[in-house]
Every structure is written in C-alpha cells, then in structure tokens.
Design a protein around this motif. Structure first.
Motif, PDB file in Angstrom:
ATOM      1  N   ILE A  71       0.691  -1.045  -0.080  1.00 33.25           N
ATOM      2  CA  ILE A  71       0.199   0.122  -0.117  1.00 33.25           C
ATOM      3  C   ILE A  71       1.028   1.198  -0.039  1.00 33.25           C
ATOM      4  CG2 ILE A  71      -1.552   1.184   1.499  1.00 33.25           C
ATOM      5  CD1 ILE A  71      -2.779  -1.328   2.440  1.00 33.25           C
ATOM      6  N   ARG A  72       1.886   1.246   0.869  1.00 39.64           N
ATOM      7  CA  ARG A  72       2.656   2.580   0.790  1.00 39.64           C
ATOM      8  C   ARG A  72       3.510   2.572  -0.265  1.00 39.64           C
ATOM      9  NH1 ARG A  72       2.900   6.092   2.353  1.00 39.64           N
ATOM     10  NH2 ARG A  72       4.633   6.423   3.611  1.00 39.64           N
ATOM     11  N   SER A  73       3.778   1.436  -0.882  1.00 42.99           N
ATOM     12  CA  SER A  73       4.559   1.820  -2.467  1.00 42.99           C
ATOM     13  C   SER A  73       3.441   2.125  -3.403  1.00 42.99           C
ATOM     14  CB  SER A  73       4.961   0.268  -2.817  1.00 42.99           C
ATOM     15  OG  SER A  73       5.714   0.304  -4.176  1.00 42.99           O
ATOM     16  N   ILE A  74       2.440   1.844  -3.452  1.00 43.91           N
ATOM     17  CA  ILE A  74       1.604   2.399  -4.388  1.00 43.91           C
ATOM     18  C   ILE A  74       1.270   3.913  -4.115  1.00 43.91           C
ATOM     19  CG2 ILE A  74      -0.975   1.982  -5.049  1.00 43.91           C
ATOM     20  CD1 ILE A  74      -0.782  -0.913  -4.727  1.00 43.91           C
ATOM     21  N   GLN A  75       0.996   4.125  -2.845  1.00 42.58           N
ATOM     22  CA  GLN A  75       0.869   5.563  -2.481  1.00 42.58           C
ATOM     23  C   GLN A  75       2.130   6.341  -3.013  1.00 42.58           C
ATOM     24  OE1 GLN A  75      -0.010   4.925   1.786  1.00 42.58           O
ATOM     25  NE2 GLN A  75      -2.021   5.873   1.601  1.00 42.58           N
ATOM     26  N   ALA A  76       3.126   6.016  -2.800  1.00 36.96           N
ATOM     27  CA  ALA A  76       4.237   6.701  -3.097  1.00 36.96           C
ATOM     28  C   ALA A  76       4.551   6.776  -4.649  1.00 36.96           C
ATOM     29  CB  ALA A  76       5.686   6.157  -2.484  1.00 36.96           C
ATOM     30  N   GLY A  77       4.143   5.682  -5.441  1.00 32.41           N
ATOM     31  CA  GLY A  77       4.078   5.859  -6.818  1.00 32.41           C
ATOM     32  C   GLY A  77       2.878   6.481  -7.568  1.00 32.41           C
ATOM     33  N   GLY A 113       3.284   9.398   6.223  1.00 36.14           N
ATOM     34  CA  GLY A 113       3.060   8.364   6.828  1.00 36.14           C
ATOM     35  C   GLY A 113       1.894   7.502   6.366  1.00 36.14           C
ATOM     36  N   GLY A 114       1.380   7.793   5.247  1.00 39.67           N
ATOM     37  CA  GLY A 114       0.290   6.974   4.499  1.00 39.67           C
ATOM     38  C   GLY A 114      -1.115   7.107   4.935  1.00 39.67           C
ATOM     39  N   SER A 115      -1.306   8.107   5.939  1.00 40.12           N
ATOM     40  CA  SER A 115      -2.606   8.425   6.339  1.00 40.12           C
ATOM     41  C   SER A 115      -3.348   9.340   4.955  1.00 40.12           C
ATOM     42  CB  SER A 115      -2.658   9.310   7.512  1.00 40.12           C
ATOM     43  OG  SER A 115      -2.287   8.377   8.690  1.00 40.12           O
ATOM     44  N   PHE A 116      -4.756   9.162   4.882  1.00 37.55           N
ATOM     45  CA  PHE A 116      -5.259   9.771   3.559  1.00 37.55           C
ATOM     46  C   PHE A 116      -6.743  10.019   4.139  1.00 37.55           C
ATOM     47  CE2 PHE A 116      -6.227   5.492   3.350  1.00 37.55           C
ATOM     48  CZ  PHE A 116      -7.387   5.297   2.887  1.00 37.55           C
ATOM     49  N   ASP A 117      -7.307  11.003   3.189  1.00 34.06           N
ATOM     50  CA  ASP A 117      -8.826  11.256   3.338  1.00 34.06           C
ATOM     51  C   ASP A 117      -9.653  10.089   2.288  1.00 34.06           C
ATOM     52  OD1 ASP A 117      -8.097  13.364   4.965  1.00 34.06           O
ATOM     53  OD2 ASP A 117      -8.490  15.130   3.540  1.00 34.06           O
ATOM     54  N   LEU A 118     -10.820  10.160   2.985  1.00 30.86           N
ATOM     55  CA  LEU A 118     -11.635   9.085   2.454  1.00 30.86           C
ATOM     56  C   LEU A 118     -13.031   9.746   2.389  1.00 30.86           C
ATOM     57  CD1 LEU A 118     -11.994   6.224   0.819  1.00 30.86           C
ATOM     58  CD2 LEU A 118     -12.644   5.379   3.200  1.00 30.86           C
ATOM     59  N   THR A 119     -13.726   9.984   1.223  1.00 26.81           N
ATOM     60  CA  THR A 119     -15.074  10.615   1.142  1.00 26.81           C
ATOM     61  C   THR A 119     -16.203   9.693   1.628  1.00 26.81           C
ATOM     62  OG1 THR A 119     -14.212  12.240  -0.327  1.00 26.81           O
ATOM     63  CG2 THR A 119     -16.725  11.863   0.002  1.00 26.81           C
ATOM     64  N   ALA A 120     -17.222  10.097   2.370  1.00 30.54           N
ATOM     65  CA  ALA A 120     -18.359   9.183   2.930  1.00 30.54           C
ATOM     66  C   ALA A 120     -19.371   9.896   2.406  1.00 30.54           C
ATOM     67  CB  ALA A 120     -18.342   8.754   4.106  1.00 30.54           C
ATOM     68  N   ALA A 121     -20.416   9.227   1.902  1.00 25.52           N
ATOM     69  CA  ALA A 121     -21.826   9.821   1.252  1.00 25.52           C
ATOM     70  C   ALA A 121     -22.854   9.167   2.290  1.00 25.52           C
ATOM     71  CB  ALA A 121     -22.142   9.468   0.086  1.00 25.52           C
ATOM     72  N   THR A 122     -23.753   9.977   2.876  1.00 25.44           N
ATOM     73  CA  THR A 122     -24.976   9.807   3.697  1.00 25.44           C
ATOM     74  C   THR A 122     -26.143  10.274   2.731  1.00 25.44           C
ATOM     75  OG1 THR A 122     -23.915  10.356   5.679  1.00 25.44           O
ATOM     76  CG2 THR A 122     -26.316  10.430   5.456  1.00 25.44           C
ATOM     77  N   CYS A 123     -26.974   9.155   2.188  1.00 26.89           N
ATOM     78  CA  CYS A 123     -28.177   9.246   1.591  1.00 26.89           C
ATOM     79  C   CYS A 123     -29.249   9.010   2.161  1.00 26.89           C
ATOM     80  CB  CYS A 123     -28.001   8.158   0.272  1.00 26.89           C
ATOM     81  SG  CYS A 123     -26.513   8.110  -0.607  1.00 26.89           S
TER      82      CYS A 123
END
Length: 254
Positions: free
Chosen positions: A219-225, A239-249
């Motif tokens: 995962i860290r390799s894919i993020q770096a590339g 450090g590999g932390s990231f934002d994810l979007t959540a939808a409430t319908c």
C-alpha cells in the motif's frame, strides 16, 4: 445459505469483531447524529440495521424505536452486538444472521432501513438494495451511508487497489453516479445527500483489519508511486494517512 464471497467476508471479520466496537471511525460521526435526528423526527417503531458490523447504528437507534434488528453475515459481529447491547441495557436490540442480498424477513417488515459502511462488502449491490426496498413498509424510508469512490478513473483504481490490499473481503467502493443508478433501479428516491471527508490514520486503518506487513508495504509503495493528482485528491501524507469521502443518502421509496 451464504455464497463463497459472503462466507469469505464472515470469516475475515470474525476475528476482528471487537475491534469494530472500539473503532473511533465507526463509533462516531455526523452521519450517526443524522440517523438519530431522523429517528427522533419520524418516531418509527421497527428498524433494520443492515450490515450492522460493530452495532453502532443499533446502539444509537435503540433509544428512539421499539425494536432494532441488527443483521450481519458474521456471527462474531452479532455476538459482540448482543453482548454490548446487554452491557448498555439496550433490551430492544435483537440480531439476525443474513446476507443483504437474501433477507429472511417478510415484505413490509420495517419502518426504516439503516445501512452504514457495509455495502462495499456486498457481493451484489443491486440485489442488496432491492432487498432493503422489499422489507420496507409503505411510506418507509432508509439511510444508506458508505465510503465512495472518486469519479476520476485513476483515483478510483488507486482506492480499490489499496482497499483490497488492506482487506481481502473488499468488493468495491462505488462512485456517486453508480450509487444514484443502483438506488433508482431498486425503487428508492434520493431525498438528501451529504458528503464528509474522513481521515484514515494509516496505522489504525491497517491494524483494525490486521493487514499483513507485506500488504502494508505494498500500500505504501502504491501511495508513493501514485500520480500527483491522485495523491492530492486523497491528501496522502508521509505516513500513509489519507482522506476518504463518505456519502450519507436519505431515501424515500418510489
């Protein structure tokens, strides 16, 4: 009878059930507050927590309804929900083992269906949504919450790849366009949509699913590339932390 995919999900999460009760990402959020607000406003009697996981929707809903049925494919999750409900004095929560695509309930069994962070594990999104619609009473409603994929193809591919490396039971995070189509085809009407960004702290995110060291490194390799637009979209840090979007319908029925 569960399918091989559904059994795979149940097996994968069986050893991780308690981690989802204590997970801060799952135990809190504006989407849980939104569910409570809607339950207070509508004063419903019987609700289904579809794909209940650690039971956080059920615990929030229990104070506002007569009966909550917490449904999941993973027996250990249901055991944890039963134990936690008892500890909290929530006697109106009961559990049922079933896949979203084949619910063991009669038509028009529930006033509301609540579904949070589970659809990306379903074998068949369309079948699960049809079942959710089938068990709703006339005039019923639903709230469906899930992490979503970006519309950009490169960012979508990135997300699906790291999610699968982290969690081998992952099926797909759907785009908003895919959700809109699936909900409409199942007989739902979108009444309200809200989006929120959630910070996935890499160590917590991978520890919760007990991701192997080799997959963490991948995962860290894919993020770096990843190309710059993808890294910027997810706000990936060193450090590999990231934002994810959540939808409430918030959904009515057609």
């Amino acid at each position: 009878m569960l399918s091989p995919q559904q059994t795979h999900v149940a097996d994968h999460y069986g050893a991780r059930a308690k981690d989802y009760v204590t997970s801060a990402v799952h135990a809190s959020g504006a989407d849980l507050d939104r569910i409570e607000d809607e339950l207070r406003r509508r004063r419903v009697s019987r609700v289904l927590d579809l794909g209940c996981g650690g039971g956080h929707v059920s615990y929030r809903a229990a104070a506002h309804v007569d009966v909550v049925v917490a449904c999941d494919v993973t027996p250990a999750m249901l055991d944890v929900v039963t134990a936690t409900a008892a500890e909290r004095g929530l006697a109106n929560i009961r559990t049922e083992r079933a896949a979203a695509e084949a619910l063991p309930f009669a038509e028009a069994s529930f006033d509301a269906v609540l579904c949070r962070f589970t659809a990306h594990h379903w074998q068949d999104l369309h079948a699960g949504l049809r079942e959710a619609r089938r068990v709703l009473k006339p005039g019923g409603w639903a709230i469906v919450i899930d992490s979503i994929a970006p519309a950009d193809a490169a960012a979508d591919t990135h997300l699906q790849t790291v999610e699968l490396l982290r969690d081998p039971s992952h099926v797909r995070n759907y785009t908003l366009a895919e959700w809109a189509t699936a909900l409409a085809q199942a007989g739902f009407q979108l009444e309200e949509l809200s989006l929120r960004r959630m910070r996935m702290v890499f160590d917590d995110w991978t520890t919760r699913t007990r991701t192997s060291a080799v997959h963490r490194e991948a995962i860290r390799s894919i993020q770096a590339g990843a190309p710059l637009p993808v890294r910027e979209h997810f706000a990936i840090d060193a450090g590999g932390s990231f934002d994810l979007t959540a939808a409430t319908c918030l959904l009515g029925i057609a």
